[in-house]
Write a protein that holds these residues in place. Structure first.
Motif, PDB file in Angstrom:
ATOM      1  N   GLY A  92       1.019  -1.112  -0.043  1.00 15.59           N
ATOM      2  CA  GLY A  92      -0.002  -0.107  -0.200  1.00 15.59           C
ATOM      3  C   GLY A  92       0.984   1.234  -0.056  1.00 15.59           C
ATOM      4  O   GLY A  92       1.971   1.316   0.767  1.00 15.59           O
ATOM      5  N   ASP A  93       0.374   2.216  -0.684  1.00 11.92           N
ATOM      6  CA  ASP A  93       1.157   3.420  -0.687  1.00 11.92           C
ATOM      7  C   ASP A  93       0.615   4.592   0.507  1.00 11.92           C
ATOM      8  O   ASP A  93       0.001   5.336   0.368  1.00 11.92           O
ATOM      9  N   PHE A  94       1.398   4.271   1.590  1.00 16.01           N
ATOM     10  CA  PHE A  94       0.974   4.875   2.735  1.00 16.01           C
ATOM     11  C   PHE A  94       1.142   6.318   2.816  1.00 16.01           C
ATOM     12  O   PHE A  94       0.467   6.853   3.535  1.00 16.01           O
ATOM     13  N   ASP A  95       1.999   6.904   1.955  1.00 16.18           N
ATOM     14  CA  ASP A  95       2.311   8.227   2.207  1.00 16.18           C
ATOM     15  C   ASP A  95       1.820   8.856   0.663  1.00 16.18           C
ATOM     16  O   ASP A  95       2.207  10.114   0.662  1.00 16.18           O
ATOM     17  N   ASP A 121      -9.939   9.207   5.780  1.00 17.69           N
ATOM     18  CA  ASP A 121      -9.349  10.637   5.538  1.00 17.69           C
ATOM     19  C   ASP A 121      -8.288  10.640   4.271  1.00 17.69           C
ATOM     20  O   ASP A 121      -7.666  11.709   4.206  1.00 17.69           O
ATOM     21  N   GLY A 122      -8.582   9.658   3.631  1.00 19.99           N
ATOM     22  CA  GLY A 122      -7.447   9.676   2.579  1.00 19.99           C
ATOM     23  C   GLY A 122      -6.205   9.119   2.409  1.00 19.99           C
ATOM     24  O   GLY A 122      -5.210   8.953   1.446  1.00 19.99           O
ATOM     25  N   ARG A 123      -5.746   8.607   3.666  1.00 18.12           N
ATOM     26  CA  ARG A 123      -4.451   8.029   4.225  1.00 18.12           C
ATOM     27  C   ARG A 123      -4.853   6.588   4.486  1.00 18.12           C
ATOM     28  O   ARG A 123      -5.793   6.204   5.241  1.00 18.12           O
ATOM     29  N   LEU A 124      -3.858   5.660   3.964  1.00 18.28           N
ATOM     30  CA  LEU A 124      -3.984   4.080   4.334  1.00 18.28           C
ATOM     31  C   LEU A 124      -3.471   3.808   5.683  1.00 18.28           C
ATOM     32  O   LEU A 124      -2.330   4.286   6.121  1.00 18.28           O
ATOM     33  N   ASP A 125      -4.500   3.302   6.324  1.00 15.04           N
ATOM     34  CA  ASP A 125      -4.067   2.694   7.738  1.00 15.04           C
ATOM     35  C   ASP A 125      -3.545   1.311   7.596  1.00 15.04           C
ATOM     36  O   ASP A 125      -3.444   0.570   6.424  1.00 15.04           O
ATOM     37  N   LEU A 126      -3.212   0.675   8.715  1.00  6.05           N
ATOM     38  CA  LEU A 126      -2.698  -0.615   8.625  1.00  6.05           C
ATOM     39  C   LEU A 126      -3.378  -1.668   9.576  1.00  6.05           C
ATOM     40  O   LEU A 126      -3.264  -1.345  10.923  1.00  6.05           O
ATOM     41  N   PHE A 127      -3.627  -2.583   9.360  1.00  6.30           N
ATOM     42  CA  PHE A 127      -4.106  -3.978  10.102  1.00  6.30           C
ATOM     43  C   PHE A 127      -3.164  -4.939  10.080  1.00  6.30           C
ATOM     44  O   PHE A 127      -2.688  -5.351   9.094  1.00  6.30           O
ATOM     45  N   ALA A 181      -1.605 -13.967  20.103  1.00  7.79           N
ATOM     46  CA  ALA A 181      -0.910 -12.868  20.198  1.00  7.79           C
ATOM     47  C   ALA A 181      -2.134 -11.907  19.733  1.00  7.79           C
ATOM     48  O   ALA A 181      -3.062 -12.273  18.817  1.00  7.79           O
ATOM     49  N   PRO A 182      -1.932 -10.715  19.993  1.00  7.85           N
ATOM     50  CA  PRO A 182      -3.121  -9.654  19.836  1.00  7.85           C
ATOM     51  C   PRO A 182      -2.932  -8.982  18.465  1.00  7.85           C
ATOM     52  O   PRO A 182      -1.931  -9.086  17.712  1.00  7.85           O
ATOM     53  N   ASP A 183      -4.083  -8.491  18.089  1.00 13.04           N
ATOM     54  CA  ASP A 183      -4.000  -7.965  16.685  1.00 13.04           C
ATOM     55  C   ASP A 183      -3.847  -6.279  17.024  1.00 13.04           C
ATOM     56  O   ASP A 183      -4.002  -5.964  17.923  1.00 13.04           O
ATOM     57  N   HIS A 184      -3.351  -5.919  15.698  1.00  6.20           N
ATOM     58  CA  HIS A 184      -3.187  -4.516  15.707  1.00  6.20           C
ATOM     59  C   HIS A 184      -3.590  -3.603  14.637  1.00  6.20           C
ATOM     60  O   HIS A 184      -3.688  -4.070  13.513  1.00  6.20           O
ATOM     61  N   LEU A 185      -4.551  -2.548  15.067  1.00  6.84           N
ATOM     62  CA  LEU A 185      -4.822  -1.686  13.969  1.00  6.84           C
ATOM     63  C   LEU A 185      -4.014  -0.340  14.337  1.00  6.84           C
ATOM     64  O   LEU A 185      -4.173   0.423  15.333  1.00  6.84           O
ATOM     65  N   PHE A 186      -3.339   0.209  13.043  1.00 10.83           N
ATOM     66  CA  PHE A 186      -2.528   1.353  13.106  1.00 10.83           C
ATOM     67  C   PHE A 186      -3.197   2.450  12.442  1.00 10.83           C
ATOM     68  O   PHE A 186      -3.091   2.402  11.102  1.00 10.83           O
ATOM     69  N   HIS A 187      -3.389   3.912  12.744  1.00  6.38           N
ATOM     70  CA  HIS A 187      -3.961   4.778  12.239  1.00  6.38           C
ATOM     71  C   HIS A 187      -2.648   5.663  11.485  1.00  6.38           C
ATOM     72  O   HIS A 187      -1.903   5.879  12.221  1.00  6.38           O
ATOM     73  N   ASN A 188      -2.768   6.116  10.461  1.00  2.93           N
ATOM     74  CA  ASN A 188      -2.101   6.909   9.675  1.00  2.93           C
ATOM     75  C   ASN A 188      -1.998   8.244  10.115  1.00  2.93           C
ATOM     76  O   ASN A 188      -3.100   8.966   9.798  1.00  2.93           O
ATOM     77  N   ASN A 189      -1.098   8.623  10.771  1.00  2.00           N
ATOM     78  CA  ASN A 189      -1.238  10.265  11.107  1.00  2.00           C
ATOM     79  C   ASN A 189      -0.766  11.208  10.115  1.00  2.00           C
ATOM     80  O   ASN A 189      -1.082  12.337  10.057  1.00  2.00           O
ATOM     81  N   GLY A 190      -0.381  10.737   9.034  1.00  2.00           N
ATOM     82  CA  GLY A 190      -0.156  11.889   7.636  1.00  2.00           C
ATOM     83  C   GLY A 190       1.290  12.497   7.899  1.00  2.00           C
ATOM     84  O   GLY A 190       1.378  12.977   7.003  1.00  2.00           O
ATOM     85  N   ASP A 191       2.130  11.840   8.607  1.00  2.00           N
ATOM     86  CA  ASP A 191       3.346  12.453   8.770  1.00  2.00           C
ATOM     87  C   ASP A 191       4.278  11.545   8.659  1.00  2.00           C
ATOM     88  O   ASP A 191       5.612  11.594   9.144  1.00  2.00           O
ATOM     89  N   GLY A 192       4.287  10.287   8.105  1.00  2.00           N
ATOM     90  CA  GLY A 192       5.201   9.129   8.170  1.00  2.00           C
ATOM     91  C   GLY A 192       5.049   8.272   9.361  1.00  2.00           C
ATOM     92  O   GLY A 192       5.804   7.259   9.468  1.00  2.00           O
TER      93      GLY A 192
END
Length: 609
Positions: free
Chosen positions: A133-136, A188-194, A261-272
């Motif tokens: 994914g093009d996260f930036d 918000d137009g930015r890719l998050d990551l699960f 093991a736990p799962d993780h959802l990471f929100h993209n802050n838009g600054d890398g």
């Protein structure tokens, strides 16, 4: 008449017949003239060899294998291949160098060149999966790699180089991660990551290994067959046991009995950087299930990405996106947590696709041996029904242990077929008459307008060959208009299956989307849906990250058109945006649609960038 292939080995008097995992009868339901050819060596991929722990498979990391990614990392219009590699216990302890993953550049002539060193993506950790994914939103696809250990986020710097930014981005994750997927869950137009977690396994405190190298208990009579409990979970571990058992034989332990093991959802802050919002969003896996395959999808068509997690030996998760940054767990209420009998299953990979062309996303999930892979039909109104046996995909899958899976239209007739990569986890199964085998052939289910027939015996010798397969990705590798398959095999070379005849069997259209971040659509358009109407069929495809078994397929959307020589309507439901219709002037071609500029020819698209 279809070309038919059948693996026939002589069965002498007193010998037991080969199990169905090693044989395949010709099928009259196969698509005439469409086969798959193993072109691994001639393509230049045969030099890669996956490494998965010890050959005896004493511990569960030895057996899970790794994923694969098909993506165009250098934006030249051709799919490149990334093969994740495992490791060894010596390397994990720092006593040896871990084997590298491999990135192969597509040379546009049917061959690939290994560019791993120059690209900087060798990983050299105990690799599990990959997603793209093009996260930036810089126009270059980035690569996330999950590990038994710390994960990597390879930022695509352009010029064929990547930099691991996982630590600074905040997505390294410690532990054992498996499936992953990028998706813009909050619009918000930015890719998050699960990222899914599998087992909280401490290498210094491993569960017991089977006694002795290849130890097998003597049989005292005919095999009793699998108990229902074993069918669903394989070998279970309880502290204090000298070893774990499968059908009365000592085997490695897990996952049942080990801590999840736990799962993780990471929100993209838009600054890398990313922020872990797993608990706040309600997707942290408080129950400690064993996550494998992951998929973002909009199962209720409300314009927001929902989330499905295929769990091993525990119920699946289906999370509905509420639209406020949180998810509602609708796993049980939707019918996608269990099979039709109300049992949890040992699920691995997940495929998403509209197999019956009713406009809604259905799910295909692979499973452990002696149980059926499951096909969940999306009935609408948030409900799924297990139609595995009714659809024809259930019975044939029972002897197999399934991993990677994908919907694909292998014969370009407008109906999505199903491909499944298989392989057992216990090498000792070959010593018994258990109607299965360690290495297994692939399964190809042809879609007969809503029902399926397994046609692997008529789709080329390459599909009858037995392998220890795990990750699987699909895409048109040679840009000839039909869908090819790449498989990562445990302890073996990979398999590149070239589709021969699909583009002659039916017309086709491939769509590449370019999103506009200023309109809240990610640049690579992940999360967008495409609807193509031709010859009376309205087909659905999506730009999706992750899925299958820890793998990444082509981000372009491929449609088989059958006899149709024109597209009546092409509609794009842009991620976080409106649905827009576009005029397509022909078939048997790649169409690039830029959200900001409209339909472009590929050459014009490249020149404009």
């Amino acid at each position: 008449m279809a070309a038919c292939w059948l693996l026939v080995l002589p069965v002498l008097a007193g010998q037991k017949p080969l199990p169905p995992t090693l044989t395949a009868a010709p099928s009259p339901a196969a698509a005439p003239g469409v086969t798959f050819a193993d072109v691994t060596r001639e393509a230049g991929l045969g030099g890669f060899r996956h490494v998965g722990g010890n050959a005896s498979k004493d511990y569960i990391p030895d057996a899970t294998g790794s994923g694969v990614a098909l993506f165009d990392y250098d934006d030249d219009g051709w799919l490149d291949a990334y093969l994740v590699n495992g490791s060894t216990w010596s390397a994990l302890a720092g006593r040896a160098e871990a084997p590298p993953a491999a990135l192969f550049h597509n040379n546009h002539d049917g061959t690939f060149t290994d560019v791993t060193a120059a690209a900087g993506v060798a990983n050299r950790r105990w690799g599990q999966g990959a997603c793209v994914g093009d996260f930036d939103n810089d126009g270059q696809p980035d690569l996330y790699v999950t590990n038994f250990g710390r994960n990597r986020l390879y930022h695509n710097d352009g010029g064929g180089r990547f930099t691991d930014v996982a630590e600074t981005a905040g997505v390294a994750v410690e532990g054992w991660s498996t499936g992953c997927a990028f998706g813009d869950y909050d619009g918000d137009g930015r890719l998050d990551l699960f990222v899914a977690g599998y087992i909280a396994l401490d290498p210094a405190r491993l569960p017991p290994a089977p006694p002795g190298p290849g130890a097998v208990r003597p049989e005292t009579g005919p095999s009793p067959g699998p108990r229902a409990e074993e069918r669903r979970m394989g070998a279970a571990y309880s502290p204090g046991l000298p070893y774990c058992e499968y059908r009365g034989q000592p085997v490695m332990c897990g996952p049942r009995g080990l801590k999840g093991a736990p799962d993780h959802l990471f929100h993209n802050n838009g600054d890398g950087t990313f922020t872990d919002v797993s608990v706040k969003a309600g997707v942290a896996d408080a129950a400690g299930f064993y996550g494998f395959g992951v998929a973002f999808l909009d199962f209720d068509d409300d314009g927001r990405l929902d989330l499905f997690v295929a769990n091993d030996s525990t119920p699946n998760y289906l999370y509905r996106n509420r639209g406020d940054g949180t998810f509602e767990d609708v796993s049980y209420a939707s019918g996608a947590a269990l099979d039709e009998a109300g049992h949890e299953q040992a699920h691995m990979g997940v495929a998403v696709g509209d197999y019956d062309n009713d406009g809604r996303d259905d799910l295909h999930v692979t499973n452990f041996a002696d149980d059926t892979n499951v096909l969940y039909h999306n009935d609408g109104k948030g409900l799924f029904t297990d139609v595995s046996y009714a659809s024809g995909v259930g019975r044939a899958s029972v002897p197999f242990l399934g991993w990677g899976t994908s919907f694909l239209d292998y014969d370009n007739d407008g109906w999505l077929d199903i491909f499944v990569a298989n392989g057992h986890v216990y090498p000792m199964v070959d010593r018994f008459d258990w109607n299965t085998s360690y290495r297994q052939r692939a399964l190809l289910f042809r879609n007969l307008k809503g029902r399926f027939a397994e046609v692997g015996g008529s789709a080329g010798e390459a599909l009858v060959a037995a392998r220890s397969s795990r990750g699987l990705a699909v895409g048109d590798v040679d840009n000839d208009g039909d869908v090819d398959v790449l498989i990562n095999n445990l302890d073996e070379a990979p398999t590149l299956l070239r589709n021969d005849g699909g583009s002659r069997a039916g017309h086709w259209l491939t769509v590449r989307l370019v999103g506009d971040p200023s309109r809240k659509c990610p640049r690579d358009a992940i999360g967008a849906a495409v609807f193509c109407t031709a010859n009376g069929l309205r087909m659905r495809g999506e730009v999706a990250s992750g899925r299958s078994q820890l793998s990444q397929s082509d981000l372009r959307v491929h449609f088989g058109l059958g006899p149709a020589t024109r597209v009546d309507r092409l509609e794009v439901r842009w991620a976080n945006g409106p649905s827009v219709a576009y005029e397509v002037l022909g078939v048997d071609r790649l169409v690039v649609i830029d959200q900001a500029r409209g339909v472009l020819e590929p050459a014009a698209d490249r020149a404009a960038r």
